[in-house]
Write a protein that holds these residues in place. Structure first.
Motif, mmCIF file in Angstrom:
data_model
loop_
_atom_site.group_PDB
_atom_site.id
_atom_site.type_symbol
_atom_site.label_atom_id
_atom_site.label_comp_id
_atom_site.label_asym_id
_atom_site.label_seq_id
_atom_site.Cartn_x
_atom_site.Cartn_y
_atom_site.Cartn_z
ATOM 1 N N ILE A 126 58.290 85.206 34.277
ATOM 2 C CA ILE A 126 58.104 86.655 34.412
ATOM 3 C C ILE A 126 59.248 87.414 33.759
ATOM 4 N N VAL A 127 60.487 86.970 34.025
ATOM 5 C CA VAL A 127 61.659 87.701 33.543
ATOM 6 C C VAL A 127 61.864 87.511 32.048
ATOM 7 N N PHE A 128 61.869 86.257 31.584
ATOM 8 C CA PHE A 128 62.278 85.974 30.210
ATOM 9 C C PHE A 128 61.150 86.045 29.189
ATOM 10 N N HIS A 129 59.909 86.017 29.641
ATOM 11 C CA HIS A 129 58.798 86.024 28.686
ATOM 12 C C HIS A 129 57.901 87.256 28.801
ATOM 13 N N VAL A 130 58.084 88.050 29.846
ATOM 14 C CA VAL A 130 57.240 89.235 30.021
ATOM 15 C C VAL A 130 58.085 90.500 30.095
ATOM 16 N N ARG A 131 58.956 90.580 31.080
ATOM 17 C CA ARG A 131 59.640 91.858 31.335
ATOM 18 C C ARG A 131 60.853 92.081 30.442
ATOM 19 N N LEU A 132 61.686 91.069 30.257
ATOM 20 C CA LEU A 132 62.875 91.256 29.432
ATOM 21 C C LEU A 132 62.534 91.563 27.975
ATOM 22 N N PRO A 133 61.557 90.875 27.351
ATOM 23 C CA PRO A 133 61.166 91.265 25.987
ATOM 24 C C PRO A 133 60.665 92.706 25.915
ATOM 25 N N ARG A 134 59.881 93.129 26.908
ATOM 26 C CA ARG A 134 59.351 94.495 26.904
ATOM 27 C C ARG A 134 60.476 95.526 26.989
ATOM 28 N N ILE A 135 61.452 95.281 27.848
ATOM 29 C CA ILE A 135 62.582 96.200 27.992
ATOM 30 C C ILE A 135 63.395 96.233 26.700
ATOM 31 N N THR A 136 63.626 95.060 26.114
ATOM 32 C CA THR A 136 64.407 94.974 24.880
ATOM 33 C C THR A 136 63.711 95.719 23.741
ATOM 34 N N VAL A 137 62.395 95.577 23.662
ATOM 35 C CA VAL A 137 61.632 96.292 22.641
ATOM 36 C C VAL A 137 61.747 97.799 22.841
ATOM 37 N N ALA A 138 61.659 98.250 24.086
ATOM 38 C CA ALA A 138 61.777 99.685 24.361
ATOM 39 C C ALA A 138 63.119 100.232 23.887
ATOM 40 N N ILE A 139 64.179 99.455 24.099
ATOM 41 C CA ILE A 139 65.515 99.895 23.697
ATOM 42 C C ILE A 139 65.633 99.982 22.181
ATOM 43 N N VAL A 140 65.211 98.920 21.485
ATOM 44 C CA VAL A 140 65.416 98.895 20.036
ATOM 45 C C VAL A 140 64.488 99.878 19.331
ATOM 46 N N VAL A 141 63.254 100.040 19.818
ATOM 47 C CA VAL A 141 62.346 101.006 19.194
ATOM 48 C C VAL A 141 62.843 102.432 19.427
ATOM 49 N N GLY A 142 63.298 102.715 20.631
ATOM 50 C CA GLY A 142 63.865 104.038 20.903
ATOM 51 C C GLY A 142 65.066 104.322 20.018
ATOM 52 N N ALA A 143 65.940 103.324 19.859
ATOM 53 C CA ALA A 143 67.125 103.497 19.009
ATOM 54 C C ALA A 143 66.733 103.693 17.549
ATOM 55 N N ALA A 144 65.765 102.905 17.083
ATOM 56 C CA ALA A 144 65.350 103.000 15.680
ATOM 57 C C ALA A 144 64.756 104.363 15.373
ATOM 58 N N LEU A 145 63.882 104.844 16.239
ATOM 59 C CA LEU A 145 63.244 106.144 15.999
ATOM 60 C C LEU A 145 64.239 107.286 16.132
ATOM 61 N N ALA A 146 65.170 107.170 17.081
ATOM 62 C CA ALA A 146 66.187 108.214 17.242
ATOM 63 C C ALA A 146 67.101 108.278 16.023
ATOM 64 N N LEU A 147 67.536 107.117 15.535
ATOM 65 C CA LEU A 147 68.362 107.066 14.328
ATOM 66 C C LEU A 147 67.618 107.659 13.143
ATOM 67 N N SER A 148 66.365 107.251 12.986
ATOM 68 C CA SER A 148 65.559 107.737 11.871
ATOM 69 C C SER A 148 65.416 109.252 11.911
ATOM 70 N N GLY A 149 65.098 109.784 13.077
ATOM 71 C CA GLY A 149 64.941 111.229 13.201
ATOM 72 C C GLY A 149 66.230 111.981 12.935
ATOM 73 N N CYS A 150 67.333 111.458 13.449
ATOM 74 C CA CYS A 150 68.628 112.132 13.273
ATOM 75 C C CYS A 150 69.000 112.236 11.798
#
Length: 254
Positions: A31-55
């Motif tokens: 649950i932690v390493f194959h479902v929830r942690l990947p989802r959280i990590t994706v949310a962080i990197v996608v948010g960072a990528a889009l924020a950087l791009s917009g800025c």
């Protein structure tokens, strides 16, 4: 921590701590390493990528409304991804929700986003487009690529059509660790370049002539910056679908 403990299979903080420390049951580790942690990590990197791009887009184009979604870059990337899934058969025939060739989808998404960026830069350079004109051009390009994506679906088989539709919905839980590593590598490389040129961006925010008088190569900086913005936004779109608003609002919140 809240996201790691929240879900249909509830985990207490004690169970979570035990799992992260290397213990826990096989179920909790899955649950932690194959479902929830990947989802959280994706949310962080996608948010960072889009924020950087917009800025950076807002700085280079001197337009407070510039972002990957408002300029049509995300929609262009979505068209490229759909083209890869349908025309280049990047969908796994065994299931309707798996992309068998993420590299091909990412490359096509980047080329689609790059085509939109090229149009925006041409408008800026040749026509001296106003900020409002750039946004209107972005809206027009968004409609164009959205219509083209819909047209592609007409020629798709059942598996390809299901993949495109499911992909269009967007899903933070879809990418695996290999895709996450690719997103992080691309975003980190762009971040290093952006930070290295932070004073050049400061100079550019004071105007093109001011930046040139301070020794900034404005044209080269603009082209490379827009290319990197397109790349990180396209990679994010290729794996999770179109995410609007983040790239536009994050720089203003900061």
């Amino acid at each position: 921590l809240l996201s790691l403990t929240t879900g249909s299979a509830g985990l207490s903080l004690a169970e979570l701590a035990d799992t992260l420390a290397g213990g826990g049951t096989a179920q909790s580790r899955a649950i932690v390493f194959h479902v929830r942690l990947p989802r959280i990590t994706v949310a962080i990197v996608v948010g960072a990528a889009l924020a950087l791009s917009g800025c950076v887009m807002q700085n280079v184009l001197r337009n407070p409304l510039a972002a990957a979604s408002t300029l049509g870059v995300s929609q262009g990337a979505a068209f490229g991804a759909a083209l890869a899934i349908i025309a280049l058969d990047a969908a796994n025939a065994g299931t309707a929700v798996t992309i068998s060739s993420p590299g091909t989808v990412t490359l096509c998404a980047f080329l689609g986003g790059l085509a939109t960026t090229a149009v925006i830069l041409i408008l800026c350079r040749l026509r001296s487009a106003s900020p409002s004109s750039m946004i209107l051009a972005g809206v027009a390009l968004s409609s164009l690529f959205s219509g083209a994506t819909t047209l592609l679906q007409y020629f798709a088989d059942d598996v390809q059509l299901s993949t495109v539709v499911y992909w269009t919905f967007g899903d933070l839980g879809r990418p695996g660790w290999s895709e996450i590593r690719l997103m992080y590598a691309v975003t980190l490389a762009a971040l290093v370049y952006f930070l290295w040129n932070r004073w050049n961006y400061n100079a550019l925010s004071s105007g093109v002539q001011t930046a040139k008088s301070l020794g900034v190569s404005v044209d080269l900086l603009s082209y490379i910056s827009m290319g990197l913005c397109t790349l990180i936004a396209s990679v994010a779109v290729a794996f999770v679908g179109i995410v609007s608003f983040v790239g536009l609002i994050a720089p203003h919140i900061v």
